[in-house]
Design a protein around this motif. Structure first.
Motif, PDB file in Angstrom:
ATOM      1  N   ILE A   1      -4.379   1.779   4.803  1.00 48.79           N
ATOM      2  CA  ILE A   1      -3.295   2.555   5.051  1.00 48.79           C
ATOM      3  C   ILE A   1      -3.517   4.114   5.822  1.00 48.79           C
ATOM      4  CG2 ILE A   1      -3.044   3.496   2.928  1.00 48.79           C
ATOM      5  CD1 ILE A   1       0.214   3.381   3.215  1.00 48.79           C
ATOM      6  N   SER A   2      -2.761   4.352   6.192  1.00 50.22           N
ATOM      7  CA  SER A   2      -3.057   5.743   6.998  1.00 50.22           C
ATOM      8  C   SER A   2      -1.790   6.763   7.482  1.00 50.22           C
ATOM      9  CB  SER A   2      -4.567   5.137   8.071  1.00 50.22           C
ATOM     10  OG  SER A   2      -3.827   4.942   8.731  1.00 50.22           O
ATOM     11  N   ARG A   3      -1.958   7.386   7.437  1.00 50.28           N
ATOM     12  CA  ARG A   3      -0.642   8.165   8.408  1.00 50.28           C
ATOM     13  C   ARG A   3      -1.511   9.494   9.373  1.00 50.28           C
ATOM     14  NH1 ARG A   3       2.915  10.076   4.024  1.00 50.28           N
ATOM     15  NH2 ARG A   3       4.035  10.959   5.537  1.00 50.28           N
ATOM     16  N   ASP A   4      -0.972   9.558  10.284  1.00 46.84           N
ATOM     17  CA  ASP A   4      -0.953  10.757  11.642  1.00 46.84           C
ATOM     18  C   ASP A   4      -0.027  11.759  11.684  1.00 46.84           C
ATOM     19  OD1 ASP A   4      -1.092  12.714  13.494  1.00 46.84           O
ATOM     20  OD2 ASP A   4      -2.407  11.149  14.859  1.00 46.84           O
TER      21      ASP A   4
ATOM     22  N   VAL B   1       5.502   5.719  -1.946  1.00 47.00           N
ATOM     23  CA  VAL B   1       5.844   4.784  -2.697  1.00 47.00           C
ATOM     24  C   VAL B   1       5.292   3.341  -3.176  1.00 47.00           C
ATOM     25  CG1 VAL B   1       7.923   3.392  -2.198  1.00 47.00           C
ATOM     26  CG2 VAL B   1       7.547   5.920  -0.377  1.00 47.00           C
ATOM     27  N   THR B   2       5.401   3.492  -4.376  1.00 43.36           N
ATOM     28  CA  THR B   2       4.616   2.360  -4.910  1.00 43.36           C
ATOM     29  C   THR B   2       5.364   1.370  -5.575  1.00 43.36           C
ATOM     30  OG1 THR B   2       4.109   3.618  -7.313  1.00 43.36           O
ATOM     31  CG2 THR B   2       2.260   3.542  -5.637  1.00 43.36           C
ATOM     32  N   ASN B   3       6.705   1.241  -5.682  1.00 42.03           N
ATOM     33  CA  ASN B   3       7.621   0.269  -5.956  1.00 42.03           C
ATOM     34  C   ASN B   3       8.811   0.677  -4.991  1.00 42.03           C
ATOM     35  OD1 ASN B   3       9.669   1.689  -7.575  1.00 42.03           O
ATOM     36  ND2 ASN B   3       7.847   2.316  -8.566  1.00 42.03           N
ATOM     37  N   THR B   4       9.729  -0.571  -4.519  1.00 38.49           N
ATOM     38  CA  THR B   4      10.849  -0.607  -4.508  1.00 38.49           C
ATOM     39  C   THR B   4      12.154   0.612  -4.468  1.00 38.49           C
ATOM     40  OG1 THR B   4      11.815  -2.213  -5.704  1.00 38.49           O
ATOM     41  CG2 THR B   4      11.099  -2.990  -3.732  1.00 38.49           C
ATOM     42  N   GLU B   5      11.824   0.712  -6.322  1.00 34.95           N
ATOM     43  CA  GLU B   5      13.243   1.942  -6.761  1.00 34.95           C
ATOM     44  C   GLU B   5      12.625   2.947  -6.315  1.00 34.95           C
ATOM     45  OE1 GLU B   5      13.294  -1.677  -8.658  1.00 34.95           O
ATOM     46  OE2 GLU B   5      11.445  -0.556  -8.526  1.00 34.95           O
ATOM     47  N   ARG B   6      11.284   3.891  -5.735  1.00 36.88           N
ATOM     48  CA  ARG B   6      11.119   4.559  -5.475  1.00 36.88           C
ATOM     49  C   ARG B   6      11.229   4.990  -3.747  1.00 36.88           C
ATOM     50  NH1 ARG B   6       6.983   7.441  -7.999  1.00 36.88           N
ATOM     51  NH2 ARG B   6       5.942   7.231  -9.891  1.00 36.88           N
ATOM     52  N   ALA B   7      12.109   4.794  -3.108  1.00 40.17           N
ATOM     53  CA  ALA B   7      11.905   4.411  -1.719  1.00 40.17           C
ATOM     54  C   ALA B   7      13.320   4.839  -1.738  1.00 40.17           C
ATOM     55  CB  ALA B   7      12.127   3.275  -1.336  1.00 40.17           C
ATOM     56  N   THR B   8      13.510   5.851  -0.405  1.00 44.02           N
ATOM     57  CA  THR B   8      15.236   5.871   0.092  1.00 44.02           C
ATOM     58  C   THR B   8      14.990   5.919   1.251  1.00 44.02           C
ATOM     59  OG1 THR B   8      13.719   8.126   0.585  1.00 44.02           O
ATOM     60  CG2 THR B   8      14.158   8.405  -1.329  1.00 44.02           C
ATOM     61  N   TYR B   9      14.645   5.187   2.350  1.00 46.06           N
ATOM     62  CA  TYR B   9      14.335   5.078   3.035  1.00 46.06           C
ATOM     63  C   TYR B   9      13.646   3.893   3.862  1.00 46.06           C
ATOM     64  CZ  TYR B   9      17.059   9.278   4.057  1.00 46.06           C
ATOM     65  OH  TYR B   9      18.001  10.338   4.134  1.00 46.06           O
TER      66      TYR B   9
ATOM     67  N   ALA C   1       0.597  -1.252  -0.234  1.00 46.49           N
ATOM     68  CA  ALA C   1      -0.198   0.190  -0.252  1.00 46.49           C
ATOM     69  C   ALA C   1       0.365   1.074  -0.026  1.00 46.49           C
ATOM     70  CB  ALA C   1      -0.621  -0.077   1.184  1.00 46.49           C
ATOM     71  N   SER C   2       0.533   2.426  -0.615  1.00 42.89           N
ATOM     72  CA  SER C   2       1.195   3.168  -0.625  1.00 42.89           C
ATOM     73  C   SER C   2       0.313   4.392  -0.040  1.00 42.89           C
ATOM     74  CB  SER C   2       1.910   3.856  -1.836  1.00 42.89           C
ATOM     75  OG  SER C   2       1.054   3.895  -2.827  1.00 42.89           O
ATOM     76  N   ILE C   3       0.569   5.899   0.905  1.00 41.36           N
ATOM     77  CA  ILE C   3       0.349   7.124   0.432  1.00 41.36           C
ATOM     78  C   ILE C   3       0.442   8.223  -0.097  1.00 41.36           C
ATOM     79  CG2 ILE C   3       0.576   6.761   3.280  1.00 41.36           C
ATOM     80  CD1 ILE C   3      -2.355   7.610   3.854  1.00 41.36           C
ATOM     81  N   ASN C   4      -0.218   9.662  -0.356  1.00 41.67           N
ATOM     82  CA  ASN C   4       1.145  10.529  -0.354  1.00 41.67           C
ATOM     83  C   ASN C   4       1.137  11.388   0.655  1.00 41.67           C
ATOM     84  OD1 ASN C   4      -2.105  11.308  -0.387  1.00 41.67           O
ATOM     85  ND2 ASN C   4      -1.424  13.261  -2.158  1.00 41.67           N
ATOM     86  N   TRP C   5       1.969  12.400   0.654  1.00 42.35           N
ATOM     87  CA  TRP C   5       1.888  13.114   1.671  1.00 42.35           C
ATOM     88  C   TRP C   5       0.632  13.766   2.447  1.00 42.35           C
ATOM     89  CZ3 TRP C   5       1.086  18.375   2.789  1.00 42.35           C
ATOM     90  CH2 TRP C   5      -0.036  18.613   1.895  1.00 42.35           C
ATOM     91  N   ASN C   6      -0.467  13.484   2.002  1.00 47.44           N
ATOM     92  CA  ASN C   6      -1.156  14.447   3.229  1.00 47.44           C
ATOM     93  C   ASN C   6      -2.681  13.303   2.845  1.00 47.44           C
ATOM     94  OD1 ASN C   6      -3.204  14.529   0.689  1.00 47.44           O
ATOM     95  ND2 ASN C   6      -3.872  16.315   0.123  1.00 47.44           N
TER      96      ASN C   6
ATOM     97  N   ILE D   1      -3.974  10.724  -1.848  1.00 42.56           N
ATOM     98  CA  ILE D   1      -4.030   9.614  -2.488  1.00 42.56           C
ATOM     99  C   ILE D   1      -3.764   8.445  -2.635  1.00 42.56           C
ATOM    100  CG2 ILE D   1      -3.078   9.430  -5.235  1.00 42.56           C
ATOM    101  CD1 ILE D   1      -2.442  12.340  -5.253  1.00 42.56           C
ATOM    102  N   ILE D   2      -4.507   6.905  -2.387  1.00 42.50           N
ATOM    103  CA  ILE D   2      -4.461   6.267  -1.690  1.00 42.50           C
ATOM    104  C   ILE D   2      -4.055   5.131  -2.689  1.00 42.50           C
ATOM    105  CG2 ILE D   2      -4.568   4.088   0.168  1.00 42.50           C
ATOM    106  CD1 ILE D   2      -5.375   6.117   1.266  1.00 42.50           C
ATOM    107  N   TYR D   3      -2.859   4.208  -2.821  1.00 41.41           N
ATOM    108  CA  TYR D   3      -2.812   3.049  -3.908  1.00 41.41           C
ATOM    109  C   TYR D   3      -3.191   1.686  -2.752  1.00 41.41           C
ATOM    110  CZ  TYR D   3      -2.606   5.944  -7.525  1.00 41.41           C
ATOM    111  OH  TYR D   3      -2.488   6.816  -8.479  1.00 41.41           O
ATOM    112  N   TYR D   4      -3.344   0.521  -2.903  1.00 43.44           N
ATOM    113  CA  TYR D   4      -3.533  -0.816  -2.922  1.00 43.44           C
ATOM    114  C   TYR D   4      -2.398  -1.669  -3.799  1.00 43.44           C
ATOM    115  CZ  TYR D   4      -6.048   1.246   0.484  1.00 43.44           C
ATOM    116  OH  TYR D   4      -5.691   2.079   2.166  1.00 43.44           O
ATOM    117  N   GLY D   5      -2.224  -2.836  -2.835  1.00 43.11           N
ATOM    118  CA  GLY D   5      -1.335  -4.004  -3.480  1.00 43.11           C
ATOM    119  C   GLY D   5      -3.114  -5.173  -3.798  1.00 43.11           C
ATOM    120  N   ASP D   6      -3.098  -5.771  -5.216  1.00 43.32           N
ATOM    121  CA  ASP D   6      -4.526  -6.601  -5.684  1.00 43.32           C
ATOM    122  C   ASP D   6      -4.674  -7.196  -4.962  1.00 43.32           C
ATOM    123  OD1 ASP D   6      -3.699  -6.734  -8.988  1.00 43.32           O
ATOM    124  OD2 ASP D   6      -4.516  -4.845  -7.892  1.00 43.32           O
TER     125      ASP D   6
END
Length: 124
Positions: free
Chosen positions: A70-73, A105-113, A49-54, A57-62
């Motif tokens: 997914i959520s964030r605080d 972050v929707t794939n490993t290449e997009r991750a920095t940490y 799953a991914s979530i943008n800064w606010n 925009i949320i995506y999930y794997g099938d």
């Protein structure tokens, strides 16, 4: 530099629930997109799953759609993954990741940490 610390993993039976947390230490992640991934033994790391800064925009794997949320605080500098209706095939080490920018972050290449991971085991 940020450190991502996952928690909340454990062992549950099929149909159970767990809530994973990813706490950022060292600096704020409020302007960064985040993601959850998992890796089972002998398999490649898989997008969950991914979530943008606010959180807009949320995506999930099938394989997790309709079961995981997914959520964030940003005030707590933490990202969550609520996992319901767990199945044995959900068994894996779960990792959170921070992206380069505000998009999720929707794939490993997009991750920095990456965090160190937390084990989730679902028994039948």
């Amino acid at each position: 530099q940020v450190q991502l610390v996952e928690s909340g993993g454990g062992s549950v039976q099929t149909g159970g629930s767990l809530r994973l947390s990813c706490a950022a230490v060292g600096r704020t992640i409020s302007s960064y997109g985040m993601g959850w991934f998992r890796q089972a033994p002998g398999k490649e790391r898989e997008f969950v799953a991914s979530i943008n800064w606010n959180g807009g925009i949320i995506y999930y794997g099938d394989s997790v759609k309709g079961r995981f949320t997914i959520s964030r605080d940003n005030a707590k500098n933490t990202v969550y993954l609520q996992m319901n209706s767990l199945k044995p095939e959900d068994t894996a080490v779960y990792y959170c990741a921070q992206g380069r920018g505000s998009l999720g972050v929707t794939n490993t290449e997009r991750a920095t940490y990456w965090g160190q991971g937390t084990q989730v085991t679902v028994s039948s």
